[in-house]
Write an enzyme that holds these catalytic residues in place. Structure first.
Site, short mmCIF file in Angstrom:
data_model
loop_
_atom_site.label_atom_id
_atom_site.label_comp_id
_atom_site.label_asym_id
_atom_site.label_seq_id
_atom_site.Cartn_x
_atom_site.Cartn_y
_atom_site.Cartn_z
N GLU A 15 0.78 -1.38 -0.12
CA GLU A 15 0.07 -0.06 0.04
C GLU A 15 0.89 1.14 0.15
O GLU A 15 2.05 1.35 0.74
CB GLU A 15 -0.72 0.03 1.16
N ASP A 17 0.16 5.14 0.81
CA ASP A 17 -0.84 6.21 1.23
C ASP A 17 -0.22 7.58 0.86
O ASP A 17 0.63 7.93 1.28
CB ASP A 17 -0.71 6.27 2.95
N HIS A 31 3.78 1.14 2.67
CA HIS A 31 3.42 0.05 3.45
C HIS A 31 3.80 -1.24 2.46
O HIS A 31 2.82 -1.45 1.75
CB HIS A 31 2.22 -0.18 3.88
#
Length: 240
Positions: A15, A17, A31
């Site tokens: 991920e 963000d 992540h």
């Protein structure tokens, strides 16, 4: 996995963000995961509870938060802040490679802000590091995690190279308004841990009270909360 109730299973994937924010704080965070693509996890692999740092994904991530990096007047909800969230602003995220090409290795994730037609550079992390870091690099993540006394799961999961590999496969852009039923978003905009000393490096994340952000309060006091996402663009560096 985001479901009602409890499950022994989870869904893991890398991920990025781009912006996690409210009117008082903002961060962008990587992540990475050691698994390839979409992965259904069970047990230790999910990284729950005591196994938080033993899972296949870096749950803590490597983040660049102005407030947490001791630039507490950079972003907030009035004109005394450099970026005033009471007004529209643009957050540009640049993915820099080692050779400046799309096929090069990812070595830096950079943030640039715009408001009222003015370009605003991301502030330099302000905890006396060995370099003037103002973006996410492997070196920045290593140094701030050492300073904050955090386990460096980012490095264990492969650093920016892990993100790079996921980007090559393609990722999904998602937008959400969400709340945190366990940590009350203290990791974003308050003190974490809530009983920590705000002068200790890494504790202060933003000015919100430690007892704020509870879903049961949000649903009563902030039921009309909203955000506007607009003018979404992507392209080569400098084109957006």
């Amino acid at each position: 996995v985001n479901i009602e109730g409890y499950s022994d299973y989870g869904i893991c994937c890398t991920e990025m963000d781009i912006v996690e924010a409210n009117r008082w704080a903002s961060t962008y965070t990587t992540h990475g995961c050691t698994t390839d693509g979409y992965y259904a996890c069970t047990g230790v692999d999910c990284g729950d509870g005591d196994d938080y740092v033993n899972g296949v994904c870096d749950k803590t991530g490597c983040e660049n938060s102005p407030s947490r990096q001791n630039n507490r007047l950079f972003l907030g909800y009035n004109e005394t802040f450099t970026v005033d969230t009471n007004l529209p602003f643009t957050a540009v995220t640049q993915f820099i490679t080692d050779d400046g090409t799309d096929s090069g290795a990812l070595v830096e994730i950079r943030r640039i802000w715009y408001q009222n037609g003015v370009e605003i550079p991301n502030p330099i992390a302000n905890w006396g590091y060995s370099e003037d870091y103002d973006s996410i690099t492997d070196g920045y993540c290593d140094e701030y995690k050492t300073t904050f006394g955090e386990f460096n799961d980012f490095a264990d999961q492969g650093g920016l190279a892990t993100l790079d590999a996921a980007f090559e496969k393609g990722m999904v852009l998602a937008f959400a308004v969400w709340e945190d039923a366990t940590g009350y978003m203290q990791w974003l905009d308050s003190l974490a841990p809530p009983d920590g000393d705000p002068s200790t490096p890494g504790v202060y994340r933003g000015p919100c009270p430690v007892d704020a952000g509870r879903p049961e309060d949000n649903h009563v006091n902030s039921r009309d909360a909203f955000v506007t996402f607009s003018d979404i663009r992507f392209g080569t560096i400098g084109s957006t």
